[in-house]
Design a protein around this motif. Structure first.
Motif, PDB file in Angstrom:
ATOM      1  N   GLY A 192      -7.512   2.482  24.969  1.00 29.50           N
ATOM      2  CA  GLY A 192      -7.257   3.521  23.968  1.00 29.50           C
ATOM      3  C   GLY A 192      -6.771   4.810  24.606  1.00 29.50           C
ATOM      4  O   GLY A 192      -5.851   5.461  24.091  1.00 29.50           O
ATOM      5  N   VAL A 193      -7.353   5.191  25.739  1.00 27.79           N
ATOM      6  CA  VAL A 193      -6.905   6.384  26.464  1.00 27.79           C
ATOM      7  C   VAL A 193      -5.447   6.210  26.886  1.00 27.79           C
ATOM      8  O   VAL A 193      -4.634   7.134  26.753  1.00 27.79           O
ATOM      9  CB  VAL A 193      -7.802   6.672  27.691  1.00 27.79           C
ATOM     10  N   PHE A 194      -5.103   5.027  27.386  1.00 24.17           N
ATOM     11  CA  PHE A 194      -3.719   4.769  27.788  1.00 24.17           C
ATOM     12  C   PHE A 194      -2.762   4.995  26.623  1.00 24.17           C
ATOM     13  O   PHE A 194      -1.737   5.672  26.764  1.00 24.17           O
ATOM     14  CB  PHE A 194      -3.564   3.337  28.324  1.00 24.17           C
ATOM     15  N   ILE A 245      -3.105  16.950  15.794  1.00 25.27           N
ATOM     16  CA  ILE A 245      -3.228  15.833  16.724  1.00 25.27           C
ATOM     17  C   ILE A 245      -4.181  16.128  17.885  1.00 25.27           C
ATOM     18  O   ILE A 245      -4.842  15.234  18.404  1.00 25.27           O
ATOM     19  CB  ILE A 245      -1.836  15.402  17.244  1.00 25.27           C
ATOM     20  N   HIS A 246      -4.293  17.374  18.283  1.00 23.21           N
ATOM     21  CA  HIS A 246      -5.100  17.699  19.459  1.00 23.21           C
ATOM     22  C   HIS A 246      -6.592  17.495  19.238  1.00 23.21           C
ATOM     23  O   HIS A 246      -7.326  17.191  20.181  1.00 23.21           O
ATOM     24  CB  HIS A 246      -4.809  19.134  19.910  1.00 23.21           C
ATOM     25  N   PHE A 247      -7.058  17.639  18.022  1.00 23.11           N
ATOM     26  CA  PHE A 247      -8.492  17.522  17.744  1.00 23.11           C
ATOM     27  C   PHE A 247      -9.007  16.098  17.959  1.00 23.11           C
ATOM     28  O   PHE A 247      -9.947  15.890  18.730  1.00 23.11           O
ATOM     29  CB  PHE A 247      -8.784  18.044  16.334  1.00 23.11           C
ATOM     30  N   PRO A 248      -8.410  15.078  17.324  1.00 18.88           N
ATOM     31  CA  PRO A 248      -8.924  13.721  17.582  1.00 18.88           C
ATOM     32  C   PRO A 248      -8.686  13.257  19.014  1.00 18.88           C
ATOM     33  O   PRO A 248      -9.488  12.483  19.553  1.00 18.88           O
ATOM     34  CB  PRO A 248      -8.193  12.845  16.570  1.00 18.88           C
ATOM     35  N   ILE A 249      -7.626  13.724  19.643  1.00 17.03           N
ATOM     36  CA  ILE A 249      -7.394  13.359  21.052  1.00 17.03           C
ATOM     37  C   ILE A 249      -8.528  13.898  21.913  1.00 17.03           C
ATOM     38  O   ILE A 249      -9.109  13.166  22.726  1.00 17.03           O
ATOM     39  CB  ILE A 249      -6.036  13.891  21.554  1.00 17.03           C
TER      40      ILE A 249
END
Length: 147
Positions: free
Chosen positions: A128-130, A21-25
């Protein structure tokens, strides 16, 4: 159990989602930052970097979503969606939609230079950030980090 045992890494019930999950975030957040700076500083090459980051982030949502579904089925034994788990799924789904929508707006504006989505695209990226932040916060409770 050894931290270097490949079986514990590959077959852990939820580890893949937590790692993936950390990579696309990170890519999405970097893309939004680059896109905002590209518009503000009038640096089109930064917009190109934002597009590359968004492309990879959008592609990586597929294994991330699949690993999230697998974690729900394996770690949480497919329990009924309610409470934090339901809100995490909904906010993560919205985050995926806004990631792909952001990519699509970049893609369209790159193909047709007469289109200008700058303000709309920035607003969509901020939403999207939210949703990414909300999904991550709720996911922290599910994984036990925020307990």
């Amino acid at each position: 159990m050894s931290p270097f045992d490949w079986r514990s890494i590959v077959f852990a019930k939820h580890a893949q989602h937590v790692v993936l999950i950390h990579f696309p975030i990170a890519l999405y957040l970097a893309a939004v930052g680059l896109d905002v700076l590209a518009q503000w500083l009038k640096k089109p090459e930064w917009g190109k970097a934002a597009f590359v980051n968004l492309t990879i982030a959008a592609l990586f949502t597929v294994p991330t979503v699949l690993s999230g579904i697998a974690a729900w089925q394996l770690q949480l034994e497919g329990q009924r969606l309610k409470g934090i788990l339901l809100y995490h799924l909904l906010s993560a789904s919205a985050a995926v939609v806004f990631t792909v929508l952001s990519w699509w707006l970049h893609f369209r504006s790159r193909r047709d230079t007469s289109l200008s989505f700058d303000r709309t695209r920035t607003a969509i990226e901020i939403v999207g950030v939210f949703f990414i932040v909300l999904a991550g916060h709720l996911g922290g409770f599910l994984s036990g980090v925020n307990s």
